[in-house]
Design an enzyme around this catalytic site. Structure first.
Site, PDB file in Angstrom:
ATOM      1  N   MET A  74       0.844  -1.188   0.000  1.00  0.00           N
ATOM      2  CA  MET A  74       0.000   0.000   0.000  1.00  0.00           C
ATOM      3  C   MET A  74       0.887   1.250   0.000  1.00  0.00           C
ATOM      4  SD  MET A  74      -3.414  -0.986   2.117  1.00  0.00           S
ATOM      5  CE  MET A  74      -2.798  -0.689   3.743  1.00  0.00           C
ATOM      6  N   ALA A 109       4.011   3.888   1.044  1.00  0.00           N
ATOM      7  CA  ALA A 109       4.679   4.315   2.284  1.00  0.00           C
ATOM      8  C   ALA A 109       5.805   3.318   2.596  1.00  0.00           C
ATOM      9  CB  ALA A 109       3.695   4.446   3.442  1.00  0.00           C
ATOM     10  N   HIS A 125       9.688  -3.274   3.237  1.00  0.00           N
ATOM     11  CA  HIS A 125       9.238  -3.497   1.856  1.00  0.00           C
ATOM     12  C   HIS A 125      10.439  -3.781   0.932  1.00  0.00           C
ATOM     13  CE1 HIS A 125       5.771  -0.878   3.293  1.00  0.00           C
ATOM     14  NE2 HIS A 125       5.143  -1.928   2.815  1.00  0.00           N
ATOM     15  N   GLN A 134      -2.592 -12.483   7.690  1.00  0.00           N
ATOM     16  CA  GLN A 134      -2.805 -12.130   6.282  1.00  0.00           C
ATOM     17  C   GLN A 134      -2.039 -13.074   5.355  1.00  0.00           C
ATOM     18  OE1 GLN A 134      -2.826  -7.991   4.416  1.00  0.00           O
ATOM     19  NE2 GLN A 134      -0.675  -8.534   4.124  1.00  0.00           N
ATOM     20  N   MET A 146       9.134  -3.003  11.585  1.00  0.00           N
ATOM     21  CA  MET A 146       8.902  -1.874  10.666  1.00  0.00           C
ATOM     22  C   MET A 146       7.479  -1.933  10.143  1.00  0.00           C
ATOM     23  SD  MET A 146      12.337  -1.150   8.626  1.00  0.00           S
ATOM     24  CE  MET A 146      13.862  -0.916   9.538  1.00  0.00           C
ATOM     25  N   SER A 147       6.833  -0.774  10.094  1.00  0.00           N
ATOM     26  CA  SER A 147       5.447  -0.686   9.627  1.00  0.00           C
ATOM     27  C   SER A 147       5.214   0.733   9.137  1.00  0.00           C
ATOM     28  CB  SER A 147       4.492  -0.983  10.794  1.00  0.00           C
ATOM     29  OG  SER A 147       3.203  -0.503  10.490  1.00  0.00           O
TER      30      SER A 147
HETATM   31  O1  PAF Z   1      -0.179  -5.774   3.631  1.00  0.00           O
HETATM   32  C1  PAF Z   1      -0.578  -4.863   2.889  1.00  0.00           C
HETATM   33  O2  PAF Z   1       0.128  -3.879   2.629  1.00  0.00           O
HETATM   34  C2  PAF Z   1      -1.978  -4.978   2.293  1.00  0.00           C
HETATM   35  O3  PAF Z   1      -2.865  -5.597   3.180  1.00  0.00           O
HETATM   36  C3  PAF Z   1      -1.991  -5.653   0.906  1.00  0.00           C
HETATM   37  C4  PAF Z   1      -1.527  -7.099   0.989  1.00  0.00           C
HETATM   38  C5  PAF Z   1      -1.110  -4.884  -0.059  1.00  0.00           C
HETATM   39  C6  PAF Z   1      -3.422  -5.675   0.350  1.00  0.00           C
HETATM   40  O4  PAF Z   1      -3.929  -4.386   0.201  1.00  0.00           O
END
Ligand code: PAF
EC number: 6.3.2.1
Length: 283
Positions: free
Chosen positions: A34, A36, A41, A158, A189-190
């Site tokens: 998403m 940011a 990442h 998730q 990290m978030s």
């Molecule tokens: O983990 C995330 O950033 C979101 O939940 C994802 C997997 C991109 C789905 O919108």
């Protein structure tokens, strides 16, 4: 560094770009995000590069996984910095649809996951969440048709939900989990860490310390109930409002009663002020 990734904002542009990659027989990895973007990442992207010839990163703040009371509007959006990071990592394509490209007028289909999506963890506090995630990730998989897709272990439930969905729906993508990247003091990290005040940021590290404390006690043979109670107390004493602090089977996410029921995972969610943090570790 390359000239930068190709940025696709519509499905036809994305398809053309992917067709071009595939003409050269490249395997494709997808890293759904998403935006940011932080070092966590980047570690997903680096794992993607090791697992496939070409890398697609999606950036889409998905409205359907936020409840009306949640932070969809405030969610950090750092487009320019994100693209600079992805260019530095030699990402091939950035898939950046608008809300209308993802959910056009008349959109009326949803994926409703069960199994790990009903484990009584995040779903208890965010009942809308996994339906929104499964639907958007299902779309990302069919749009990008990747060979592999990389998800962070930080969002552990998730990861399990998405892997189950890919299997159940024969989506032909291998879902791979990537190790959580932590700050030096242990905080996972978030993108949401930017919401924390300086004081909260210091306190936030208690989640990791409490999980390590309980995990250590369980590994040392202490019964599960007191070992887990100790971690929960540490979190509450630090000033968090605790949603859950649970020991689960790492694959099925079902509750466990004995440390022999492994592999085991401790999962936590707690609010500090208005910021909700989640984390987990292997025991
Ligand atoms: O983990 C995330 O950033 C979101 O939940 C994802 C997997 C991109 C789905 O919108």
């Amino acid at each position: 560094m390359s000239a930068g990734p190709l940025i696709a904002r519509t499905v036809p542009t994305l398809r053309r770009a992917l067709d071009n990659l595939r003409k050269r027989n490249a395997t494709v990895a997808l890293v759904p995000t998403m935006g940011a973007l932080h070092d966590g990442h980047v570690s997903l992207v680096r794992l993607a590069k090791r697992r496939a010839g070409r890398v697609v990163v999606s950036i889409f703040v998905n409205p359907t996984q936020f409840a009306p009371t949640e932070d969809f509007g405030a969610y950090p959006r750092t487009w320019k910095a994100d693209i600079a990071r992805l260019a530095a990592e030699d990402v091939d394509i950035v898939w950046h649809p608008g809300v209308k490209a993802m959910y056009p007028e008349g959109f009326a289909t949803r994926i409703v996951p069960e199994g790990p999506a009903l484990a009584g963890l995040e779903d208890r506090f965010r009942p809308h969440f996994f339906g929104g995630v499964a639907t958007v990730v299902g779309k990302l998989f069919t749009q990008c048709r990747p060979d592999v897709a990389i998800f962070g272990e930080k969002d552990f439930q998730q990861l399990r939900v998405v892997a189950q969905m890919a299997r159940d729906l024969d989506l032909g993508v291998k879902v791979i989990g990537s190790r959580t990247v932590r700050e030096r003091d242990g905080l996972a990290m978030s993108s949401r860490n930017v919401y924390l005040s300086a004081d909260e940021r210091q306190t936030a590290t208690m989640l990791f310390r409490a999980m390590k404390e309980s995990a250590g006690r369980i590994r040392a043979g202490e019964p599960i109930a007191p070992a887990m109670a100790r971690g929960a107390e540490m979190i509450k004493a630090a000033g968090f409002a605790l949603d859950y602090f649970e020991l689960r089977h790492a694959e099925m996410l079902v509750p466990v009663t004995s440390s022999g029921d492994g592999p085991l995972r401790i999962l936590v969610a707690a609010k500090l002020g208005t910021t909700r943090l989640i984390d987990n570790i292997a025991v």
